[in-house]
Design an enzyme around this catalytic site. Structure first.
Site, PDB file in Angstrom:
ATOM      1  N   LYS A  11      15.342 -40.577 138.337  1.00 55.99           N
ATOM      2  CA  LYS A  11      16.777 -40.835 138.421  1.00 55.99           C
ATOM      3  C   LYS A  11      17.158 -42.118 137.667  1.00 55.99           C
ATOM      4  O   LYS A  11      16.296 -42.864 137.218  1.00 55.99           O
ATOM      5  CB  LYS A  11      17.180 -40.904 139.891  1.00 55.99           C
ATOM      6  CG  LYS A  11      16.986 -39.558 140.608  1.00 55.99           C
ATOM      7  CD  LYS A  11      17.400 -39.657 142.061  1.00 55.99           C
ATOM      8  CE  LYS A  11      17.250 -38.331 142.779  1.00 55.99           C
ATOM      9  NZ  LYS A  11      17.706 -38.443 144.190  1.00 55.99           N
ATOM     10  N   ASN A 114      17.142 -43.464 145.144  1.00 49.66           N
ATOM     11  CA  ASN A 114      15.789 -43.214 145.639  1.00 49.66           C
ATOM     12  C   ASN A 114      14.813 -42.763 144.553  1.00 49.66           C
ATOM     13  O   ASN A 114      13.870 -42.034 144.820  1.00 49.66           O
ATOM     14  CB  ASN A 114      15.824 -42.242 146.826  1.00 49.66           C
ATOM     15  CG  ASN A 114      16.374 -40.887 146.458  1.00 49.66           C
ATOM     16  OD1 ASN A 114      16.432 -40.519 145.290  1.00 49.66           O
ATOM     17  ND2 ASN A 114      16.781 -40.130 147.457  1.00 49.66           N
TER      18      ASN A 114
END
Length: 134
Positions: A11, A114
């Protein structure tokens, strides 16, 4: 043990914090093969498709803003029992609950940032691979 494929995405926070190499090294050290890899910037449309199950959640606008805030790295990872193996390596979604030694436990700061996404089933892995590696 049969070979499986899964979709893994590093991410925006993993890319921004320059953790790509460390995370990829962990995947390879586990014995999994990365058979495709690309850096991409997601738009609202693909984020909405990927997180369609969360569109009605109050946190979705923040999630969409985060996922479009910078580049991500998408990967097809192969190996025996790779879906379950990668989920175990990643640790729980909530970084505060992720044990040390997992990717999220070692690198993530919060549930909202996360570090990594991994498919949660073989069926979803194929859907996600088709979505990001058309």
């Amino acid at each position: 043990m049969s070979q499986e494929q899964t979709y893994i995405m590093l991410k925006p926070d993993a890319v921004r914090r320059q953790l790509m190499g460390q995370i990829i090294s962990r995947i390879e050290a586990k014995g999994y093969q990365i058979t495709a890899l690309k850096m991409m910037t997601l738009d609202q449309e693909i984020v909405g498709e990927h997180y369609a199950h969360l569109l009605d959640k109050p946190f979705y606008p923040e999630l969409a803003a985060y996922m479009t805030s910078g580049p991500v790295v998408g990967m097809i990872v192969e190996g025996p029992e790779v879906v379950a193996g990668m989920r175990q390596m990643m640790g729980p979604t909530n970084a505060l609950e992720a044990p040390a030694g997992t990717i999220r436990g070692d690198y993530a700061h919060s549930i909202s940032e996360n570090i990594i996404h991994g498919s949660d089933s073989l069926e979803n892995a194929q859907i996600e691979i088709n979505r990001f590696f058309k």
